[in-house]
Design a protein around this motif. Sequence first.
Motif, PDB file in Angstrom:
ATOM      1  N   VAL A 115     -11.892 -19.702  -1.252  1.00  0.00           N
ATOM      2  CA  VAL A 115     -10.985 -19.600  -0.109  1.00  0.00           C
ATOM      3  C   VAL A 115     -10.121 -18.340  -0.186  1.00  0.00           C
ATOM      4  CG1 VAL A 115      -9.099 -20.757   1.126  1.00  0.00           C
ATOM      5  CG2 VAL A 115     -10.960 -22.111   0.158  1.00  0.00           C
ATOM      6  N   VAL A 116      -9.755 -17.902  -1.390  1.00  0.00           N
ATOM      7  CA  VAL A 116      -8.824 -16.774  -1.516  1.00  0.00           C
ATOM      8  C   VAL A 116      -9.321 -15.620  -2.380  1.00  0.00           C
ATOM      9  CG1 VAL A 116      -6.767 -18.167  -1.066  1.00  0.00           C
ATOM     10  CG2 VAL A 116      -7.572 -17.894  -3.427  1.00  0.00           C
ATOM     11  N   LYS A 117     -10.505 -15.749  -2.955  1.00  0.00           N
ATOM     12  CA  LYS A 117     -10.934 -14.709  -3.896  1.00  0.00           C
ATOM     13  C   LYS A 117     -11.030 -13.326  -3.263  1.00  0.00           C
ATOM     14  CE  LYS A 117     -15.943 -15.479  -3.703  1.00  0.00           C
ATOM     15  NZ  LYS A 117     -17.085 -15.928  -4.517  1.00  0.00           N
ATOM     16  N   ALA A 118     -11.330 -13.240  -1.975  1.00  0.00           N
ATOM     17  CA  ALA A 118     -11.423 -11.932  -1.325  1.00  0.00           C
ATOM     18  C   ALA A 118     -10.079 -11.199  -1.357  1.00  0.00           C
ATOM     19  CB  ALA A 118     -11.899 -12.089   0.113  1.00  0.00           C
ATOM     20  N   ARG A 119      -9.004 -11.939  -1.439  1.00  0.00           N
ATOM     21  CA  ARG A 119      -7.675 -11.313  -1.505  1.00  0.00           C
ATOM     22  C   ARG A 119      -7.339 -10.852  -2.933  1.00  0.00           C
ATOM     23  NH1 ARG A 119      -4.603 -11.973   3.066  1.00  0.00           N
ATOM     24  NH2 ARG A 119      -5.110 -13.695   4.458  1.00  0.00           N
ATOM     25  N   PHE A 120      -7.934 -11.488  -3.936  1.00  0.00           N
ATOM     26  CA  PHE A 120      -7.565 -11.214  -5.319  1.00  0.00           C
ATOM     27  C   PHE A 120      -8.567 -10.344  -6.070  1.00  0.00           C
ATOM     28  CE2 PHE A 120      -4.916 -14.746  -4.173  1.00  0.00           C
ATOM     29  CZ  PHE A 120      -3.717 -14.452  -4.793  1.00  0.00           C
ATOM     30  N   LEU A 121      -9.847 -10.426  -5.735  1.00  0.00           N
ATOM     31  CA  LEU A 121     -10.850  -9.641  -6.455  1.00  0.00           C
ATOM     32  C   LEU A 121     -10.604  -8.130  -6.406  1.00  0.00           C
ATOM     33  CD1 LEU A 121     -14.153 -11.603  -5.763  1.00  0.00           C
ATOM     34  CD2 LEU A 121     -12.969 -11.325  -7.954  1.00  0.00           C
ATOM     35  N   PRO A 122     -10.091  -7.579  -5.294  1.00  0.00           N
ATOM     36  CA  PRO A 122      -9.824  -6.128  -5.299  1.00  0.00           C
ATOM     37  C   PRO A 122      -8.849  -5.676  -6.384  1.00  0.00           C
ATOM     38  CG  PRO A 122      -9.849  -6.955  -3.054  1.00  0.00           C
ATOM     39  CD  PRO A 122      -9.906  -8.162  -3.964  1.00  0.00           C
ATOM     40  N   LEU A 123      -8.049  -6.583  -6.909  1.00  0.00           N
ATOM     41  CA  LEU A 123      -7.140  -6.212  -8.000  1.00  0.00           C
ATOM     42  C   LEU A 123      -7.913  -5.703  -9.215  1.00  0.00           C
ATOM     43  CD1 LEU A 123      -4.544  -9.133  -7.909  1.00  0.00           C
ATOM     44  CD2 LEU A 123      -4.158  -6.756  -7.250  1.00  0.00           C
ATOM     45  N   LYS A 124      -9.125  -6.205  -9.408  1.00  0.00           N
ATOM     46  CA  LYS A 124      -9.937  -5.793 -10.557  1.00  0.00           C
ATOM     47  C   LYS A 124     -10.357  -4.329 -10.468  1.00  0.00           C
ATOM     48  CE  LYS A 124     -11.974 -10.128 -12.062  1.00  0.00           C
ATOM     49  NZ  LYS A 124     -13.212 -10.855 -12.312  1.00  0.00           N
ATOM     50  N   GLU A 125     -10.336  -3.772  -9.253  1.00  0.00           N
ATOM     51  CA  GLU A 125     -10.783  -2.391  -9.050  1.00  0.00           C
ATOM     52  C   GLU A 125      -9.753  -1.366  -9.507  1.00  0.00           C
ATOM     53  OE1 GLU A 125     -11.848  -2.144  -4.921  1.00  0.00           O
ATOM     54  OE2 GLU A 125     -13.213  -3.847  -5.089  1.00  0.00           O
ATOM     55  N   ASP A 126      -8.505  -1.773  -9.641  1.00  0.00           N
ATOM     56  CA  ASP A 126      -7.431  -0.855 -10.033  1.00  0.00           C
ATOM     57  C   ASP A 126      -6.605  -1.534 -11.122  1.00  0.00           C
ATOM     58  OD1 ASP A 126      -5.186   0.731 -10.316  1.00  0.00           O
ATOM     59  OD2 ASP A 126      -4.843   0.957  -8.158  1.00  0.00           O
ATOM     60  N   GLN A 127      -6.911  -1.217 -12.379  1.00  0.00           N
ATOM     61  CA  GLN A 127      -6.273  -1.882 -13.513  1.00  0.00           C
ATOM     62  C   GLN A 127      -4.759  -1.721 -13.488  1.00  0.00           C
ATOM     63  OE1 GLN A 127      -8.078  -3.911 -15.624  1.00  0.00           O
ATOM     64  NE2 GLN A 127      -6.079  -4.588 -16.293  1.00  0.00           N
ATOM     65  N   ASN A 128      -4.278  -0.549 -13.079  1.00  0.00           N
ATOM     66  CA  ASN A 128      -2.832  -0.327 -13.029  1.00  0.00           C
ATOM     67  C   ASN A 128      -2.181  -1.250 -11.999  1.00  0.00           C
ATOM     68  OD1 ASN A 128      -2.815   1.625 -15.040  1.00  0.00           O
ATOM     69  ND2 ASN A 128      -3.105   3.298 -13.583  1.00  0.00           N
ATOM     70  N   HIS A 129      -2.792  -1.359 -10.830  1.00  0.00           N
ATOM     71  CA  HIS A 129      -2.254  -2.247  -9.797  1.00  0.00           C
ATOM     72  C   HIS A 129      -2.330  -3.703 -10.256  1.00  0.00           C
ATOM     73  CE1 HIS A 129      -2.359  -4.276  -5.703  1.00  0.00           C
ATOM     74  NE2 HIS A 129      -1.148  -3.792  -5.829  1.00  0.00           N
ATOM     75  N   TYR A 130      -3.430  -4.073 -10.875  1.00  0.00           N
ATOM     76  CA  TYR A 130      -3.571  -5.428 -11.404  1.00  0.00           C
ATOM     77  C   TYR A 130      -2.450  -5.737 -12.401  1.00  0.00           C
ATOM     78  CZ  TYR A 130      -5.219  -9.408 -14.086  1.00  0.00           C
ATOM     79  OH  TYR A 130      -5.282 -10.618 -14.712  1.00  0.00           O
ATOM     80  N   ASN A 131      -2.224  -4.803 -13.333  1.00  0.00           N
ATOM     81  CA  ASN A 131      -1.177  -4.995 -14.347  1.00  0.00           C
ATOM     82  C   ASN A 131       0.206  -5.119 -13.705  1.00  0.00           C
ATOM     83  OD1 ASN A 131      -3.054  -4.928 -16.412  1.00  0.00           O
ATOM     84  ND2 ASN A 131      -2.760  -2.744 -16.814  1.00  0.00           N
ATOM     85  N   GLU A 132       0.449  -4.330 -12.656  1.00  0.00           N
ATOM     86  CA  GLU A 132       1.730  -4.391 -11.958  1.00  0.00           C
ATOM     87  C   GLU A 132       1.904  -5.746 -11.262  1.00  0.00           C
ATOM     88  OE1 GLU A 132       4.201  -1.989  -8.477  1.00  0.00           O
ATOM     89  OE2 GLU A 132       2.040  -1.661  -8.687  1.00  0.00           O
ATOM     90  N   VAL A 133       0.881  -6.199 -10.555  1.00  0.00           N
ATOM     91  CA  VAL A 133       0.941  -7.491  -9.866  1.00  0.00           C
ATOM     92  C   VAL A 133       1.105  -8.614 -10.886  1.00  0.00           C
ATOM     93  CG1 VAL A 133      -0.397  -9.133  -8.464  1.00  0.00           C
ATOM     94  CG2 VAL A 133      -0.303  -6.714  -7.820  1.00  0.00           C
ATOM     95  N   ARG A 134       0.353  -8.553 -11.961  1.00  0.00           N
ATOM     96  CA  ARG A 134       0.433  -9.571 -13.017  1.00  0.00           C
ATOM     97  C   ARG A 134       1.851  -9.640 -13.578  1.00  0.00           C
ATOM     98  NH1 ARG A 134       0.071  -9.384 -18.580  1.00  0.00           N
ATOM     99  NH2 ARG A 134      -0.737 -11.292 -19.565  1.00  0.00           N
ATOM    100  N   ARG A 135       2.434  -8.494 -13.878  1.00  0.00           N
ATOM    101  CA  ARG A 135       3.792  -8.455 -14.434  1.00  0.00           C
ATOM    102  C   ARG A 135       4.792  -9.025 -13.428  1.00  0.00           C
ATOM    103  NH1 ARG A 135       5.698  -9.723 -18.509  1.00  0.00           N
ATOM    104  NH2 ARG A 135       3.811  -8.862 -19.350  1.00  0.00           N
ATOM    105  N   HIS A 136       4.643  -8.691 -12.148  1.00  0.00           N
ATOM    106  CA  HIS A 136       5.526  -9.248 -11.118  1.00  0.00           C
ATOM    107  C   HIS A 136       5.399 -10.766 -11.058  1.00  0.00           C
ATOM    108  CE1 HIS A 136       7.296  -5.668  -9.551  1.00  0.00           C
ATOM    109  NE2 HIS A 136       6.191  -5.182  -9.038  1.00  0.00           N
ATOM    110  N   LEU A 137       4.172 -11.271 -11.117  1.00  0.00           N
ATOM    111  CA  LEU A 137       3.972 -12.728 -11.071  1.00  0.00           C
ATOM    112  C   LEU A 137       4.606 -13.410 -12.278  1.00  0.00           C
ATOM    113  CD1 LEU A 137       0.247 -12.815  -9.877  1.00  0.00           C
ATOM    114  CD2 LEU A 137       2.255 -13.514  -8.557  1.00  0.00           C
ATOM    115  N   ILE A 138       4.422 -12.829 -13.448  1.00  0.00           N
ATOM    116  CA  ILE A 138       5.011 -13.395 -14.662  1.00  0.00           C
ATOM    117  C   ILE A 138       6.536 -13.403 -14.548  1.00  0.00           C
ATOM    118  CG2 ILE A 138       5.403 -12.963 -17.135  1.00  0.00           C
ATOM    119  CD1 ILE A 138       2.428 -11.922 -17.180  1.00  0.00           C
ATOM    120  N   ASN A 139       7.104 -12.266 -14.164  1.00  0.00           N
ATOM    121  CA  ASN A 139       8.560 -12.171 -14.070  1.00  0.00           C
ATOM    122  C   ASN A 139       9.116 -13.063 -12.961  1.00  0.00           C
ATOM    123  OD1 ASN A 139       8.664 -10.431 -16.225  1.00  0.00           O
ATOM    124  ND2 ASN A 139       8.795  -8.593 -14.978  1.00  0.00           N
ATOM    125  N   PHE A 140       8.375 -13.195 -11.859  1.00  0.00           N
ATOM    126  CA  PHE A 140       8.815 -14.057 -10.761  1.00  0.00           C
ATOM    127  C   PHE A 140       8.889 -15.503 -11.229  1.00  0.00           C
ATOM    128  CE2 PHE A 140       8.038 -16.748  -7.059  1.00  0.00           C
ATOM    129  CZ  PHE A 140       9.029 -16.300  -6.201  1.00  0.00           C
TER     130      PHE A 140
END
Length: 129
Positions: A36-61
Amino acid sequence: MSTTVNQKSLYERLGGANGIEALVDDIVDAHMKNPVVKARFLPLKEDQNHYNEVRRHLINFLASGSGGPEEYTGKDMPAAHKGMNISAGEYMSVIDDIMFALKKHNIDEESQKDVLAIAYSLKDQMIGK
């Protein structure tokens, strides 16, 4: 309900920094596999820096919102989800992934309900924005 559970912050009940980091990794992994939502999240794998930034935001949130010392410096919910036009079905699917991860990590039922209540309180800030 045990007294010790009530005396601990949600942050502590989620396992502190390490527990929340592991939860976020499992939640994001579940989102990337969720049809249902993988199309929104899979593109994160294409840019490791962006993935790391989003991951850190989610953890801190999650850490900050559950009573931890971490500081969330990302966008607010409406700004973070602006233009995404998230449907109610997508939102519920993401909630299912979160609940699955909490159960996988043996988070107690009271804490699961607390996380669910927080997630539901943010619902109107995400859907259809």
